[in-house]
Every structure is written in structure tokens, then in C-alpha cells.
Motif scaffolding. Structure first.
Motif, PDB file in Angstrom:
ATOM      1  N   ARG A 246       9.239  -1.797  -0.947  1.00 41.41           N
ATOM      2  CA  ARG A 246       9.276  -0.362  -1.217  1.00 41.41           C
ATOM      3  C   ARG A 246       8.282   0.000  -2.320  1.00 41.41           C
ATOM      4  O   ARG A 246       7.537   0.986  -2.216  1.00 41.41           O
ATOM      5  CB  ARG A 246      10.691   0.068  -1.611  1.00 41.41           C
ATOM      6  CG  ARG A 246      10.834   1.565  -1.853  1.00 41.41           C
ATOM      7  CD  ARG A 246      12.232   1.885  -2.349  1.00 41.41           C
ATOM      8  NE  ARG A 246      13.220   1.672  -1.313  1.00 41.41           N
ATOM      9  CZ  ARG A 246      13.651   2.608  -0.466  1.00 41.41           C
ATOM     10  NH1 ARG A 246      13.147   3.838  -0.561  1.00 41.41           N
ATOM     11  NH2 ARG A 246      14.565   2.349   0.439  1.00 41.41           N
ATOM     12  N   ASP A 247       8.248  -0.816  -3.398  1.00 37.73           N
ATOM     13  CA  ASP A 247       7.284  -0.555  -4.473  1.00 37.73           C
ATOM     14  C   ASP A 247       5.856  -0.714  -3.978  1.00 37.73           C
ATOM     15  O   ASP A 247       4.964   0.061  -4.345  1.00 37.73           O
ATOM     16  CB  ASP A 247       7.531  -1.496  -5.654  1.00 37.73           C
ATOM     17  CG  ASP A 247       8.728  -1.076  -6.489  1.00 37.73           C
ATOM     18  OD1 ASP A 247       9.202   0.063  -6.335  1.00 37.73           O
ATOM     19  OD2 ASP A 247       9.207  -1.905  -7.289  1.00 37.73           O
ATOM     20  N   ASN A 248       5.605  -1.735  -3.151  1.00 35.60           N
ATOM     21  CA  ASN A 248       4.260  -1.919  -2.601  1.00 35.60           C
ATOM     22  C   ASN A 248       3.824  -0.692  -1.815  1.00 35.60           C
ATOM     23  O   ASN A 248       2.676  -0.241  -1.917  1.00 35.60           O
ATOM     24  CB  ASN A 248       4.220  -3.149  -1.698  1.00 35.60           C
ATOM     25  CG  ASN A 248       4.178  -4.447  -2.471  1.00 35.60           C
ATOM     26  OD1 ASN A 248       4.021  -4.454  -3.692  1.00 35.60           O
ATOM     27  ND2 ASN A 248       4.319  -5.556  -1.768  1.00 35.60           N
ATOM     28  N   ARG A 249       4.744  -0.140  -1.037  1.00 34.13           N
ATOM     29  CA  ARG A 249       4.403   1.045  -0.238  1.00 34.13           C
ATOM     30  C   ARG A 249       4.141   2.244  -1.146  1.00 34.13           C
ATOM     31  O   ARG A 249       3.174   2.989  -0.926  1.00 34.13           O
ATOM     32  CB  ARG A 249       5.527   1.346   0.745  1.00 34.13           C
ATOM     33  CG  ARG A 249       5.285   2.631   1.526  1.00 34.13           C
ATOM     34  CD  ARG A 249       6.219   2.745   2.695  1.00 34.13           C
ATOM     35  NE  ARG A 249       6.167   4.081   3.283  1.00 34.13           N
ATOM     36  CZ  ARG A 249       6.616   4.393   4.493  1.00 34.13           C
ATOM     37  NH1 ARG A 249       7.138   3.460   5.258  1.00 34.13           N
ATOM     38  NH2 ARG A 249       6.547   5.618   4.951  1.00 34.13           N
TER      39      ARG A 249
ATOM     40  N   GLY B 227       9.708  -1.289   6.890  1.00 34.67           N
ATOM     41  CA  GLY B 227      10.162  -0.104   6.179  1.00 34.67           C
ATOM     42  C   GLY B 227      10.538   1.022   7.107  1.00 34.67           C
ATOM     43  O   GLY B 227      11.528   1.730   6.877  1.00 34.67           O
ATOM     44  N   VAL B 228       9.769   1.215   8.169  1.00 29.10           N
ATOM     45  CA  VAL B 228      10.103   2.235   9.161  1.00 29.10           C
ATOM     46  C   VAL B 228      11.472   1.933   9.761  1.00 29.10           C
ATOM     47  O   VAL B 228      12.320   2.821   9.925  1.00 29.10           O
ATOM     48  CB  VAL B 228       9.022   2.298  10.254  1.00 29.10           C
ATOM     49  CG1 VAL B 228       9.489   3.185  11.418  1.00 29.10           C
ATOM     50  CG2 VAL B 228       7.717   2.830   9.683  1.00 29.10           C
ATOM     51  N   GLY B 229      11.703   0.660  10.069  1.00 30.18           N
ATOM     52  CA  GLY B 229      12.985   0.262  10.628  1.00 30.18           C
ATOM     53  C   GLY B 229      14.145   0.460   9.679  1.00 30.18           C
ATOM     54  O   GLY B 229      15.304   0.559  10.098  1.00 30.18           O
ATOM     55  N   ARG B 230      13.849   0.545   8.377  1.00 29.85           N
ATOM     56  CA  ARG B 230      14.881   0.768   7.365  1.00 29.85           C
ATOM     57  C   ARG B 230      14.965   2.228   6.928  1.00 29.85           C
ATOM     58  O   ARG B 230      15.596   2.536   5.925  1.00 29.85           O
ATOM     59  CB  ARG B 230      14.607  -0.122   6.148  1.00 29.85           C
ATOM     60  CG  ARG B 230      14.843  -1.612   6.382  1.00 29.85           C
ATOM     61  CD  ARG B 230      16.305  -1.881   6.698  1.00 29.85           C
ATOM     62  NE  ARG B 230      16.599  -3.282   6.861  1.00 29.85           N
ATOM     63  CZ  ARG B 230      17.102  -4.066   5.893  1.00 29.85           C
ATOM     64  NH1 ARG B 230      17.320  -3.566   4.690  1.00 29.85           N
ATOM     65  NH2 ARG B 230      17.380  -5.326   6.137  1.00 29.85           N
ATOM     66  N   GLY B 231      14.320   3.118   7.671  1.00 32.21           N
ATOM     67  CA  GLY B 231      14.488   4.531   7.418  1.00 32.21           C
ATOM     68  C   GLY B 231      13.485   5.157   6.482  1.00 32.21           C
ATOM     69  O   GLY B 231      13.664   6.309   6.058  1.00 32.21           O
ATOM     70  N   LEU B 232      12.386   4.467   6.156  1.00 27.67           N
ATOM     71  CA  LEU B 232      11.400   5.023   5.229  1.00 27.67           C
ATOM     72  C   LEU B 232      10.406   5.956   5.911  1.00 27.67           C
ATOM     73  O   LEU B 232       9.595   6.590   5.243  1.00 27.67           O
ATOM     74  CB  LEU B 232      10.641   3.893   4.524  1.00 27.67           C
ATOM     75  CG  LEU B 232      11.460   3.005   3.588  1.00 27.67           C
ATOM     76  CD1 LEU B 232      10.558   1.998   2.895  1.00 27.67           C
ATOM     77  CD2 LEU B 232      12.214   3.836   2.559  1.00 27.67           C
TER      78      LEU B 232
END
Length: 313
Positions: free
Chosen positions: A119-122, A167-172
Motif C-alpha cells: 500500500r505504501d509503495n503504491r 491491491g485491486v483485488g483487495r479493494g484499492l
């Protein structure tokens, strides 16, 4: 040559080695994410009894995130400073002493969140910008017992595609074009992460294991980093794979799902030009590693695992 002995240099011992629990050598496996780390942890967990007979122990995320490492990363905003880090070091030391009494000689501590989060990398559109401080805190908390720090790396275009897809799969949600362009033009690759880790490692050897060499071969990776008789059971199992395009569509609303390609299989969010920039940066990092990484790290390959070399690109 031992993997714990960098090419052209004698093996380095951690500064202050022989501290509390000093009879246990710790191998700190810090990820990275999306580099078959969960698969490696599952392999170690499922082979715990076999490894214990060789004096090898394993702490994975189930343990490290269950309170054992609480306070290792100080959070001044929450009033957590040096005292809580000292308490964490005492707690870890006590656990190491218990390991030593059970006959553990080498302890593999594996948690990809040691270097940071996806998440921080994104959010940063960059790679593990706080890796050095985080690794330094963990090395300090283990009180001089860390013999080696192991980092898995992956071709940057594939790494970022996998991390963003996860991340997309985790709702981001889908990354926007500004984020993708920033990632593709980033000046920091794995070399920057490795340089920070080496500076933070307190004299421990830094080993770099490419995903392209060791993914699906957890036994080979274990032999390369621990020089043991690695069991074959569960070595080829894959865990926590990135959702493919069909699964991503099911996890997005209709508007975002329509932005994905109509094809199937692996999702690649980058243009051809962006992917080429990322591959170029990764190739530069690999050349630096193969040339000796300025004495900071050692690049592992099949020969370190006792296997004949082969092309796995």
C-alpha cells in the motif's frame, strides 16, 4: 563458497554478535512482496518437524504479527519510542533463548512487511522508501543475532503488475495513468533498496534471491540461504497468487471492470514503453548485482542451491 560469504570478501559477522540468545543464528527474510514469499513461508511451516531435526527453526507472519515484534517499529505519534523498542528486544531475546534450549541453531524469520507495505509503495509510486530504517530496527531488536538478511527481487514490470493487481483485488481500485507513469519513470530500483538494507544490516551478510530463479523451488531457496538438507515436500506449491483478469473483473464495479482489457490471463497495467523502462532498470540492477554489488550484497543462483545452472527467464 558459502552463500554467507560475499564473493571476494571474508564472511562478515554482525556487530555485537553473541547477544541474548546468541547461540542462535538468525536469517532475516524480508520479502519482498509478490516474490513467492508466502509460498516459501508455507513450505517452511509445513516442513517444521523435518527442519527441527536439523536445528532449523521458523518464525513466519503468524508469529511475527501476533505481537512478538510489537514495538520494533517505533511510532512516535502514538507515544512509542526507544523504551518500547527495548521492551521488544527483551521479548525477542527471551524467545530466542527458548529456541536455543530446544536445540535451534538457525532461525529463519520471514515477514515481507519488515521492509514496508505494498500500500505504501503504491501511495509513494516507488519501492520501499523506508526499508533501511525498518530493517535497522529489526536487526537491533534481534540483539546481534542476525547473520544474514535475505531479499527476494523480481523483474520490476512483473513485480509492479502483480503488486497493483493484488491491491485491486483487495479493494484499492485501479491505478490511474499518473500513478503508472510515475512508477515507470521511477529512479529507484532494487539497487536502492539493497543499498539501504546493506547499510542497515549491522554487518550481516545481505543475500539477494531472484524470483525468476527460485519461485516454485522453495527447497532450492532454503538450501541456498541455510545450507541444509532441504525437504522436497510442498516445495513447488504456490500460494497467494495475483488475481487474473477474470477474477479482477468480478471484484470491481462495472465502470472499473470495463477499463480492464477484454483478454484473459495476467493483467499488465503498463504500456509497452512503460514496461520497457521498468525492465531496463531491472537489467541495470541485475548487472550491478552480478558484478559484486560494490561488496554490499551477494546475488544467489542455482549453483548456491547445489543445482546445475539453467535458463529460467
Amino acid at each position: 563458497m558459502s552463500p554467507l560469504e560475499p564473493r571476494g570478501k571474508p564472511a562478515r559477522r554482525p556487530t555485537g554478535s553473541g547477544g541474548r540468545g546468541g547461540s542462535v543464528d538468525v536469517i532475516l527474510h524480508v520479502g519482498a512482496h509478490r516474490c513467492a514469499t508466502t509460498s516459501f513461508q508455507s513450505y517452511l511451516r509445513r516442513n517444521t518437524p523435518v527442519l527441527a531435526r536439523q536445528g532449523i527453526g521458523f518464525w513466519g507472519p503468524i508469529r511475527t504479527r501476533g505481537g512478538l515484534l510489537r514495538g520494533v517499529i517505533p511510532r512516535p505519534a502514538l507515544g512509542q519510542g526507544p523504551a518500547i523498542l527495548a521492551a521488544a528486544a527483551d521479548r525477542i531475546g527471551a524467545h530466542l533463548e527458548r529456541c536455543a534450549r530446544r536445540g535451534v541453531k538457525t532461525l529463519i524469520v520471514s515477514d515481507e512487511n519488515i521492509v514496508g507495505s505494498m500500500r505504501d509503495n503504491r501511495m509513494d509510486a516507488d519501492l520501499y522508501l523506508r526499508a533501511g530504517d525498518r530493517v535497522a530496527s529489526h536487526v537491533s531488536a534481534f540483539g546481534g543475532n542476525v547473520m544474514a538478511v535475505v531479499l527476494n527481487i523480481r523483474a520490476l514490470d512483473r513485480y509492479w503488475a502483480s503488486a497493483l493487481g493484488y491491491g485491486v483485488g483487495r479493494g484499492l481500485g485501479l491505478p490511474g495513468p499518473v500513478t503508472l507513469a510515475a512508477i515507470a519513470s521511477l529512479s529507484r530500483g532494487w539497487r536502492g533498496v539493497i543499498e539501504e538494507i546493506a547499510q542497515a544490516a549491522g554487518g550481516a551478510t545481505v543475500l539477494v534471491a531472484p524470483f525468476e530463479c527460485f519461485a516454485g523451488r522453495a527447497d532450492a531457496q532454503l538450501r541456498a540461504i541455510a545450507q541444509c538438507d532441504a525437504p522436497f515436500d510442498h516445495a513447488g506449491e504456490w500460494k497467494n497468487e495475483t488475481p487474473d483478469l477474470s477474477r479482477l473483473r468480478r471484484r470491481l464495479d462495472a465502470r472499473e471492470a470495463a477499463e480492464l482489457p477484454e483478454s484473459e490471463g495476467r493483467w499488465n497495467p503498463f504500456s509497452d514503453e512503460q514496461a520497457a523502462l521498468l525492465r531496463q532498470r531491472h537489467d541495470e540492477d541485475l548487472r550491478w548485482l552480478a558484478a559484486g554489488a560494490d561488496g554490499l550484497a551477494r546475488l544467489l543462483d542455482e549453483t548456491d542451491a547445489g543445482l546445475p545452472g539453467e535458463d529460467r527467464a
